[in-house]
Design a protein around this motif. Structure first.
Motif, PDB file in Angstrom:
ATOM      1  N   ASP A 127      37.650  33.356  31.557  1.00 48.37           N
ATOM      2  CA  ASP A 127      38.612  33.321  32.663  1.00 48.37           C
ATOM      3  C   ASP A 127      38.040  32.653  33.923  1.00 48.37           C
ATOM      4  N   GLY A 170      43.537  33.505  30.590  1.00 50.61           N
ATOM      5  CA  GLY A 170      42.997  33.518  31.945  1.00 50.61           C
ATOM      6  C   GLY A 170      43.219  34.842  32.642  1.00 50.61           C
ATOM      7  N   GLU A 222      48.680  32.504  31.424  1.00 51.06           N
ATOM      8  CA  GLU A 222      49.352  33.740  30.993  1.00 51.06           C
ATOM      9  C   GLU A 222      49.687  34.639  32.178  1.00 51.06           C
ATOM     10  N   HIS A 249      43.775  33.544  21.257  1.00 57.10           N
ATOM     11  CA  HIS A 249      42.332  33.791  21.102  1.00 57.10           C
ATOM     12  C   HIS A 249      41.548  32.609  20.552  1.00 57.10           C
ATOM     13  N   ARG A 252      38.845  31.670  22.770  1.00 60.78           N
ATOM     14  CA  ARG A 252      37.633  32.482  22.928  1.00 60.78           C
ATOM     15  C   ARG A 252      36.565  32.121  21.906  1.00 60.78           C
TER      16      ARG A 252
HETATM   17  O1  F6P Z   1      39.107  38.092  29.652  1.00 57.37           O
HETATM   18  C1  F6P Z   1      39.171  37.217  28.565  1.00 57.37           C
HETATM   19  C2  F6P Z   1      40.543  37.283  27.926  1.00 57.37           C
HETATM   20  O2  F6P Z   1      40.537  36.409  26.821  1.00 57.37           O
HETATM   21  C3  F6P Z   1      41.716  36.999  28.838  1.00 57.37           C
HETATM   22  O3  F6P Z   1      41.903  35.634  29.087  1.00 57.37           O
HETATM   23  C4  F6P Z   1      42.845  37.641  28.078  1.00 57.37           C
HETATM   24  O4  F6P Z   1      43.895  37.996  28.950  1.00 57.37           O
HETATM   25  C5  F6P Z   1      42.178  38.860  27.484  1.00 57.37           C
HETATM   26  O5  F6P Z   1      40.791  38.595  27.433  1.00 57.37           O
HETATM   27  C6  F6P Z   1      42.654  39.230  26.108  1.00 57.37           C
HETATM   28  O6  F6P Z   1      42.051  40.429  25.757  1.00 57.37           O
HETATM   29  P1  F6P Z   1      41.962  40.978  24.250  1.00 57.37           P
HETATM   30  O7  F6P Z   1      40.985  40.119  23.517  1.00 57.37           O
HETATM   31  O8  F6P Z   1      41.500  42.378  24.414  1.00 57.37           O
HETATM   32  O9  F6P Z   1      43.339  40.835  23.673  1.00 57.37           O
END
Ligand code: F6P
Length: 319
Positions: A127, A170, A222, A249, A252
């Motif tokens: 983020d 984000g 988002e 995801h 990530r």
């Molecule tokens: O903080 C990182 C993040 O990927 C954010 O961008 C997103 O809102 C959140 O985590 C999603 O969380 P989770 O993986 O618990 O669904």
């Protein structure tokens, strides 16, 4: 100081692995013992600890995710959980702790610092919302992932002469959206930090089409709105064939970029050195590319804002 622990906490970020590698290898180089704590604070409470050697962190520099695993631990938000964590560290003879994570993870680290554990945070979140430093580990890779997706979406948007809404992550910050929107040539970028009206977005889309544009891409953070709702509004108010992609995801994961590997390596090694210097309750950071450290209280008080000139530039270049 004889023994330090290292953990990754909260949402994973590409670059955590090279960061932990740097902690382990620097600590051993400096004559310390290192313990990896799996699954963040949850693993600390459960005693899920693993002694680390030089080879424990071999072949991970290029891997996304975190080989130490991570978790969001509700129990550690309580005083009881924090005390148990402190006691576990005491019992194991761990006198320094390095925490890779974001705001929530640093708040846990701050508590351990107040209880007497030497604690250093390393800013790691896609983020990029941890302020008081140049950048957070994982952001560069996440933006690259988003751009690659947007480029691909552009191909099909061009072929079908469609409008696409691309929702990026984000949390409550618009850094990924702004960087990916500018680098991806989006027609509009919607971020939570700058109020917008959907009627203006629609008017801009219509102006573009009137000038001969065949396709358009809107990038929405988002935290600024739901891609699905925005897509429906656009289709209803323009009649343009509109599709929505939520990247989710995928942002990530993936191999950390060179920039994230370099940042993570520098910050991980620096975190060990800060611990050895007796510094605690601080975040390891680069500011103007120089290594430094920032007290957690200052980190919590500062919230990184997206650059307004960059936002305006994205708007100008997309006309
Ligand atoms: O903080 C990182 C993040 O990927 C954010 O961008 C997103 O809102 C959140 O985590 C999603 O969380 P989770 O993986 O618990 O669904």
């Amino acid at each position: 100081m004889r023994k330090i622990g290292v953990l990754t906490s909260g949402g994973d970020a590409p670059g955590m692995n090279p960061g932990v590698r740097a902690v382990v290898r620097t600590a051993i180089y400096r004559g310390l013992e290192v313990v990896g704590i799996r699954r963040g604070y949850a693993g600390l409470l459960d005693g899920d600890l693993k002694p680390m050697q030089l080879e424990s962190v071999g072949d991970i520099i290029q891997r996304g995710g975190t080989f130490l695993y991570t978790a969001r631990c509700l129990e550690f938000l309580t005083e009881e959980g924090q005390r148990q964590g402190y006691e576990r560290l005491q019992k194991e003879g761990i006198d320094g702790l390095i925490v890779f994570g974001g705001d929530g993870s640093f708040r846990g680290a701050q508590k351990l610092h107040q209880l007497g554990i030497r604690t250093i945070g390393v800013p790691s979140t896609i983020d990029n919302d941890i302020g008081a430093c140049d950048a957070n580990i994982g952001f560069d890779t996440a933006v690259q992932t988003a751009i690659e997706a947007i480029d691909k979406i552009r191909d099909t948007a061009t072929s079908h002469e469609r409008t696409y809404v691309v929702e990026v992550m984000g949390r409550s910050a618009g850094h990924i959206a702004l960087a990916a929107g500018l680098a991806g040539g989006a027609e509009s970028v919607l971020i939570p930090e700058v109020p917008y009206k959907l009627e203006d977005v629609v008017a801009k889309l219509k102006r573009g089409v009137a000038r001969g544009k065949k396709h358009s891409i809107i990038v929405v953070a988002e935290g600024a709105g739901q891609g699905g709702e925005i897509g429906r509004y656009i289709e209803q108010h323009t009649g343009f064939d509109t599709r929505v992609t939520v990247l989710g995801h995928v942002q990530r994961g993936g191999a950390p970029s060179a920039a994230d590997r370099v940042l993570a390596s520098r910050l991980g090694a620096h975190a060990v050195d800060l611990c050895l210097q007796g510094i605690s309750g601080h975040m390891a950071a680069t500011v103007n590319h120089e290594l430094t450290s920032v007290p957690f209280d200052e980190v919590f008080a500062s919230h990184r804002q997206p650059s307004l000139p960059v936002y305006q530039l994205a708007d100008i270049l997309s006309t």
